[in-house]
Design an enzyme around this catalytic site. Sequence first.
Site, mmCIF file in Angstrom:
data_model
loop_
_atom_site.group_PDB
_atom_site.id
_atom_site.type_symbol
_atom_site.label_atom_id
_atom_site.label_comp_id
_atom_site.label_asym_id
_atom_site.label_seq_id
_atom_site.Cartn_x
_atom_site.Cartn_y
_atom_site.Cartn_z
ATOM 1 N N SER A 114 63.606 30.804 55.927
ATOM 2 C CA SER A 114 64.490 29.650 56.321
ATOM 3 C C SER A 114 65.448 29.163 54.992
ATOM 4 O O SER A 114 66.249 28.094 54.939
ATOM 5 C CB SER A 114 63.636 28.415 56.837
ATOM 6 O OG SER A 114 63.357 28.565 58.107
ATOM 7 N N LYS B 184 69.059 28.476 55.210
ATOM 8 C CA LYS B 184 69.562 27.191 55.615
ATOM 9 C C LYS B 184 70.399 26.622 54.381
ATOM 10 O O LYS B 184 71.151 25.592 54.759
ATOM 11 C CB LYS B 184 68.547 26.416 56.092
ATOM 12 C CG LYS B 184 68.289 26.970 57.673
ATOM 13 C CD LYS B 184 66.993 26.368 58.236
ATOM 14 C CE LYS B 184 66.343 27.240 59.453
ATOM 15 N NZ LYS B 184 65.034 27.094 59.887
ATOM 16 N N SER C 241 64.245 21.981 59.322
ATOM 17 C CA SER C 241 64.159 23.190 59.369
ATOM 18 C C SER C 241 64.496 23.905 60.761
ATOM 19 O O SER C 241 63.955 24.907 61.317
ATOM 20 C CB SER C 241 62.828 24.320 58.836
ATOM 21 O OG SER C 241 63.200 25.149 58.376
ATOM 22 N N LYS D 83 63.560 23.526 49.851
ATOM 23 C CA LYS D 83 63.409 24.097 51.197
ATOM 24 C C LYS D 83 62.162 24.950 51.249
ATOM 25 O O LYS D 83 62.137 25.829 50.184
ATOM 26 C CB LYS D 83 64.838 24.603 51.348
ATOM 27 C CG LYS D 83 64.870 25.296 52.798
ATOM 28 C CD LYS D 83 65.091 24.177 53.778
ATOM 29 C CE LYS D 83 64.993 24.591 55.238
ATOM 30 N NZ LYS D 83 63.692 25.009 55.482
#
Length: 378
Positions: free
Chosen positions: A60, A63, A115, A222
């Site tokens: 992720s 992103k 997320s 993140k």
Amino acid sequence: MKKAFIFFVFFMLLLTLLPAHEVSAESEPEISSEAAILIDAKSGSVLFEKNAEKKMYPASLTKIATAIYALEHGNLDDIVTVSETVSTVEGSKVYLEVGEQIALETLIQGLLVNSGNDAGVAIAEHMHGSVETFAEKLNSYLKYLGLKNTHFVNPHGLFDPNHVTTAEDLAKLTRYAIQNETFRKIFGMKELKWESKSWKTTIYTHHKLMREAPYEGVTGGKTGYTLRSKSTLVTTAERENISLIAVVLKGDTRNIVYDDTVKLLDYGFAHFKTAFIPKGATFTANGDEYQVKEDFYYTQKIDEHISKEVSGNGILHIKNENQELIASLPLENKSLKKKEDENVKENAFHGIPFLFVFAVVLFFIWKAKKRTKTIRFH
């Protein structure tokens, strides 16, 4: 002899009591994850790296790229209509429903804070019609930013063997993205009130160092995880002397990537600081005056003596106490520019008499023609 023996025993006992995990001024942290990098967010200098150029699966962390691309190329006020494809995406979600309409800015928030894979697909389809076309545009954008070893096939990071990047590229990307005020604000959100068609709640960042186990100075982050990528983590942090970006890839467990990140941040804050030379600062060499054209940041060790010198071709060299080059910067030669400006003015001044004579000649030619025409008329 007996006193010497007692002293030796005491000394060895003291050594065993010292904390084993403490990082000395010369040692680097021991990182368990497969790849990692720590950089100064202002200067871009690499402070630590491990397999930083090895291609890895980011999960992720993808992103971050999707978010900054959408912020720069989309209209945040756009209303996005959720397709059936969006509602069927796997993994973490913000639970969007088919036909639901939601602002692009809200989707970016759901993408980074919770997320949401479905938010990523909704963004991709809205901006370029399909995930495939979005990925093509995203890759071109990332290449433009200088990411040399990154290739993405989707906006969320679900596993695909061709979906790869490096710790180095992710650090570069994050450094670029946090210069965007809106990105920086969302990236640093700890929680967010969420209201969509089927889900009204408060969503919380998944980043443990931002909320559950706060680390002093953390400003954003993140998380990522898939079975193949394992745990991944990007963290930004800032204290008085330096701003840091830590990237950790493929930790066997969630705790490992957090432990590695804390080690990296501890190391960075303990041993480095960012130095600054403002725009307009001047240096003198060989009778010439040189000027810094833009604000310039560089990284040095704390309490380290540094020296600055300008070479014959106008390059500022910044060296540490061992005379090792730590940064360099092309300068503008003010003396040369001043001479050029004076030459332009002088040439312009010398041209004035010529222009005056030329104007007088044109005037008399015009008068003569006018007189000739007048005579012919009579």
